[in-house]
Motif scaffolding. Structure first.
Motif, PDB file in Angstrom:
ATOM      1  N   ALA A 190      10.471 -20.292  23.245  1.00  0.00           N
ATOM      2  CA  ALA A 190      10.727 -18.983  22.629  1.00  0.00           C
ATOM      3  C   ALA A 190       9.713 -17.937  23.046  1.00  0.00           C
ATOM      4  N   ARG A 191       8.821 -18.286  23.961  1.00  0.00           N
ATOM      5  CA  ARG A 191       7.803 -17.327  24.394  1.00  0.00           C
ATOM      6  C   ARG A 191       8.483 -16.128  25.062  1.00  0.00           C
ATOM      7  N   GLY A 192       8.091 -14.937  24.631  1.00  0.00           N
ATOM      8  CA  GLY A 192       8.689 -13.732  25.170  1.00  0.00           C
ATOM      9  C   GLY A 192       9.834 -13.188  24.329  1.00  0.00           C
ATOM     10  N   PHE A 193      10.063 -13.818  23.163  1.00  0.00           N
ATOM     11  CA  PHE A 193      11.140 -13.387  22.278  1.00  0.00           C
ATOM     12  C   PHE A 193      10.590 -12.985  20.912  1.00  0.00           C
ATOM     13  N   LEU A 194      11.303 -12.086  20.240  1.00  0.00           N
ATOM     14  CA  LEU A 194      11.061 -11.762  18.839  1.00  0.00           C
ATOM     15  C   LEU A 194      12.243 -12.267  18.022  1.00  0.00           C
ATOM     16  N   ARG A 195      11.979 -12.774  16.824  1.00  0.00           N
ATOM     17  CA  ARG A 195      13.063 -13.119  15.906  1.00  0.00           C
ATOM     18  C   ARG A 195      13.227 -11.989  14.904  1.00  0.00           C
ATOM     19  N   LEU A 196      14.460 -11.473  14.800  1.00  0.00           N
ATOM     20  CA  LEU A 196      14.753 -10.381  13.874  1.00  0.00           C
ATOM     21  C   LEU A 196      15.816 -10.822  12.883  1.00  0.00           C
ATOM     22  N   ASN A 197      15.580 -10.541  11.625  1.00  0.00           N
ATOM     23  CA  ASN A 197      16.533 -10.867  10.576  1.00  0.00           C
ATOM     24  C   ASN A 197      17.655  -9.828  10.537  1.00  0.00           C
ATOM     25  N   LEU A 198      18.897 -10.304  10.652  1.00  0.00           N
ATOM     26  CA  LEU A 198      20.056  -9.410  10.598  1.00  0.00           C
ATOM     27  C   LEU A 198      20.605  -9.252   9.190  1.00  0.00           C
ATOM     28  N   ALA A 199      19.994  -9.927   8.226  1.00  0.00           N
ATOM     29  CA  ALA A 199      20.488  -9.887   6.849  1.00  0.00           C
ATOM     30  C   ALA A 199      19.849  -8.731   6.078  1.00  0.00           C
ATOM     31  N   VAL A 200      19.897  -7.566   6.684  1.00  0.00           N
ATOM     32  CA  VAL A 200      19.465  -6.325   6.037  1.00  0.00           C
ATOM     33  C   VAL A 200      20.674  -5.392   6.031  1.00  0.00           C
ATOM     34  N   SER A 201      20.590  -4.294   5.333  1.00  0.00           N
ATOM     35  CA  SER A 201      21.741  -3.403   5.226  1.00  0.00           C
ATOM     36  C   SER A 201      22.106  -2.804   6.584  1.00  0.00           C
ATOM     37  N   ASP A 202      23.363  -2.376   6.713  1.00  0.00           N
ATOM     38  CA  ASP A 202      23.799  -1.732   7.944  1.00  0.00           C
ATOM     39  C   ASP A 202      22.954  -0.493   8.243  1.00  0.00           C
ATOM     40  N   ALA A 203      22.618   0.255   7.200  1.00  0.00           N
ATOM     41  CA  ALA A 203      21.835   1.477   7.390  1.00  0.00           C
ATOM     42  C   ALA A 203      20.461   1.161   7.969  1.00  0.00           C
ATOM     43  N   ILE A 204      19.821   0.112   7.454  1.00  0.00           N
ATOM     44  CA  ILE A 204      18.510  -0.281   7.971  1.00  0.00           C
ATOM     45  C   ILE A 204      18.635  -0.752   9.409  1.00  0.00           C
ATOM     46  N   LEU A 205      19.646  -1.568   9.682  1.00  0.00           N
ATOM     47  CA  LEU A 205      19.807  -2.094  11.035  1.00  0.00           C
ATOM     48  C   LEU A 205      20.071  -0.973  12.041  1.00  0.00           C
ATOM     49  N   GLU A 206      20.842   0.002  11.640  1.00  0.00           N
ATOM     50  CA  GLU A 206      21.096   1.148  12.522  1.00  0.00           C
ATOM     51  C   GLU A 206      19.816   1.950  12.756  1.00  0.00           C
ATOM     52  N   ASP A 207      19.006   2.094  11.713  1.00  0.00           N
ATOM     53  CA  ASP A 207      17.743   2.816  11.874  1.00  0.00           C
ATOM     54  C   ASP A 207      16.783   2.027  12.757  1.00  0.00           C
ATOM     55  N   ALA A 242       0.821  -1.218   0.000  1.00  0.00           N
ATOM     56  CA  ALA A 242       0.000   0.000   0.000  1.00  0.00           C
ATOM     57  C   ALA A 242       0.851   1.263   0.000  1.00  0.00           C
ATOM     58  N   GLY A 243       2.190   1.098   0.032  1.00  0.00           N
ATOM     59  CA  GLY A 243       3.073   2.245  -0.080  1.00  0.00           C
ATOM     60  C   GLY A 243       3.773   2.667   1.190  1.00  0.00           C
ATOM     61  N   GLU A 244       3.553   1.964   2.308  1.00  0.00           N
ATOM     62  CA  GLU A 244       4.218   2.338   3.552  1.00  0.00           C
ATOM     63  C   GLU A 244       5.675   1.893   3.547  1.00  0.00           C
ATOM     64  N   ASP A 245       6.517   2.681   4.174  1.00  0.00           N
ATOM     65  CA  ASP A 245       7.949   2.390   4.270  1.00  0.00           C
ATOM     66  C   ASP A 245       8.201   1.631   5.565  1.00  0.00           C
ATOM     67  N   ILE A 246       8.312   0.312   5.463  1.00  0.00           N
ATOM     68  CA  ILE A 246       8.439  -0.553   6.632  1.00  0.00           C
ATOM     69  C   ILE A 246       9.734  -1.344   6.537  1.00  0.00           C
ATOM     70  N   HIS A 247      10.457  -1.414   7.640  1.00  0.00           N
ATOM     71  CA  HIS A 247      11.648  -2.261   7.709  1.00  0.00           C
ATOM     72  C   HIS A 247      11.195  -3.694   7.966  1.00  0.00           C
ATOM     73  N   LEU A 248      11.429  -4.581   7.009  1.00  0.00           N
ATOM     74  CA  LEU A 248      10.938  -5.953   7.081  1.00  0.00           C
ATOM     75  C   LEU A 248      12.042  -6.864   7.626  1.00  0.00           C
ATOM     76  N   LEU A 249      11.953  -7.152   8.919  1.00  0.00           N
ATOM     77  CA  LEU A 249      12.915  -8.038   9.575  1.00  0.00           C
ATOM     78  C   LEU A 249      12.261  -9.357   9.978  1.00  0.00           C
ATOM     79  N   SER A 250      11.129  -9.653   9.382  1.00  0.00           N
ATOM     80  CA  SER A 250      10.329 -10.804   9.786  1.00  0.00           C
ATOM     81  C   SER A 250      10.560 -12.040   8.934  1.00  0.00           C
ATOM     82  N   VAL A 251      11.386 -11.944   7.899  1.00  0.00           N
ATOM     83  CA  VAL A 251      11.620 -13.082   7.013  1.00  0.00           C
ATOM     84  C   VAL A 251      13.107 -13.170   6.711  1.00  0.00           C
ATOM     85  N   GLY A 252      13.589 -14.397   6.472  1.00  0.00           N
ATOM     86  CA  GLY A 252      15.018 -14.628   6.311  1.00  0.00           C
ATOM     87  C   GLY A 252      15.541 -14.397   4.917  1.00  0.00           C
ATOM     88  N   ASP A 253      15.271 -13.239   4.346  1.00  0.00           N
ATOM     89  CA  ASP A 253      15.889 -12.877   3.076  1.00  0.00           C
ATOM     90  C   ASP A 253      17.175 -12.119   3.387  1.00  0.00           C
TER      91      ASP A 253
END
Length: 394
Positions: free
Chosen positions: A360-377, A30-41
């Motif tokens: 794993a209850r109480g944890f979030l899984r975050l994908n680290l395979a994104v750019s350094d700039a995204i991870l810093e943001d 829909a056009g929103e700028d979202i950092h997608l850390l929910s999938v292992g790409d």
């Protein structure tokens, strides 16, 4: 209308675990700028030589049917790579090429499991395991891998889960989602259980080239259980080729025959031009994409250190893989609420890890395979988000 019971078994908590991810995808469309850390790409590109090889293969007209087990040059390359990595003689007839590692898991479950039998699986486990196993009519028996033990299972827990109905032990090393890497001692003990109880050992090793502080040990390195061991790998993670859907299983000879028969009435093989490119991937980069492991290593250390500095959060660097497990139990929110509000307020999509299992209850899984700039943001937005929670509680 009536539907088969097996498709009903595909639903449940594990399938629902993708809810935040699905919402995020809809909002991105829909056009929103979202950092997608929910999938292992990954932010790494597939190797240029591999892309060129696929293109050249297409130009040669390599769009015909392939052998059900996979083309011989690829199976030779996989067998040679496996033998070099493990020191265990491996031949091409043991290799079955599949459409990604998930297809290998599903095919193996279909070939090995019957209604009424049980499969022991350490959890947290990859989110597709329950449906893959239970759609055969088998029962999944989970074993906890607790956070305080860095998500490694206890041998006694595995041993006590085995009954007269147990058919197999499924595991992943490095683990998805936790990044736990099984030691030689741990795998040796599990191998002994399989031998003592006449069990199959299915080892998902798709992250095997991505380990950091500890070495990867393959289940194939235990010759005493070779006739009951299955090793699954793919090019998805190690070579940044997730969308190519190229995986394989290394199996005993008799199981290879059964898997080919299953392929005859399911996938009918894997595209030949992709297999041609896979040969180039394996032979030109047997240890994976240059720089990927070093980059992920740097990111996991930096990100987890930053998360540890925030109130209510904790993050231990994973031993392997490309994900971080973020402990949000010290915040004022449950996992689902934390993930939903993080998406709504900071436009960050994560995967609530509850669906991977109770450990794993109480944890979030975050994908680290994104750019350094995204991870810093992401880190900066997370700091803002947690700060807001702290003010609300105060």
């Amino acid at each position: 209308m009536k539907y088969a019971d097996r498709v009903v078994r595909l639903a449940g908590d594990a399938a629902d675990g993708w809810k935040i991810h699905s919402i995020a995808l809809e909002r991105i469309r829909a056009g929103e700028d979202i950092h997608l850390l929910s999938v292992g790409d990954t932010d790494f590109a597939s190797p240029e030589a591999v892309v060129e090889a696929a293109h050249a293969s297409l130009l040669r007209g390599r769009t015909n049917y392939s052998a059900l087990a996979g083309e011989r040059p690829l199976r030779d390359a996989i067998a040679a790579r496996q033998e070099k990595r493990t020191g265990v003689p491996t031949h091409a007839d043991q290799v079955i090429v599949t459409q990604g590692a998930q297809n290998a898991l599903y095919a193996i479950a279909q070939c090995l499991l019957d209604p009424g039998c049980e499969v022991v699986v350490p959890e947290p486990m990859y989110i597709t395991y329950p449906a893959t196993i239970e759609c055969t009519g088998a029962t999944l028996v989970s074993v906890p891998s607790r956070a305080e033990n860095n998500f490694h299972p206890g041998f006694e827990d595995i041993a006590s889960a085995i009954t007269k109905n147990t058919r197999a032990i499924f595991l992943a090393t490095p683990n998805n989602p936790t990044g736990a890497v099984y030691s030689h001692k741990e795998l040796e003990a599990i191998a002994a259980l399989c031998q003592a109880h006449d069990l199959w050992l299915i080892s998902d090793e798709v992250y095997g080239l991505l380990t950091y502080d500890v070495p990867h040990v393959s289940a194939a390195m235990f010759p005493a259980i070779a006739e009951r061991t299955v090793v699954i790998e793919s090019l998805s993670k190690s070579h940044a080729m997730a969308g190519w859907r190229l995986g394989w299983a290394i199996v005993p000879d008799e199981l290879a025959v059964h898997m080919q028969r299953l392929a005859l009435c399911s996938t009918y093989g894997t595209p030949t031009f992709i297999q041609d490119a896979a040969v180039v991937a394996i032979e030109s980069a047997p240890d994976g994409v240059d720089g990927m492991k070093k980059t992920y290593d740097r990111r996991r250390q930096w990100f987890c250190a930053h998360m540890d500095s925030l109130p209510g959060l904790a993050c231990q660097p994973p031993e392997g893989g490309m994900f971080a497990m973020l402990d949000v139990r010290g915040s004022s929110l449950g996992t689902q609420d934390f993930a939903q509000r993080l998406l709504d307020e900071q436009y960050i999509a994560t995967l609530p890890a509850d669906a991977f299992g109770p450990s794993a209850r109480g944890f979030l899984r975050l994908n680290l395979a994104v750019s350094d700039a995204i991870l810093e943001d992401v880190a900066a937005r997370m700091e803002t988000f947690v700060g807001g929670l702290q003010r609300t509680v105060a």
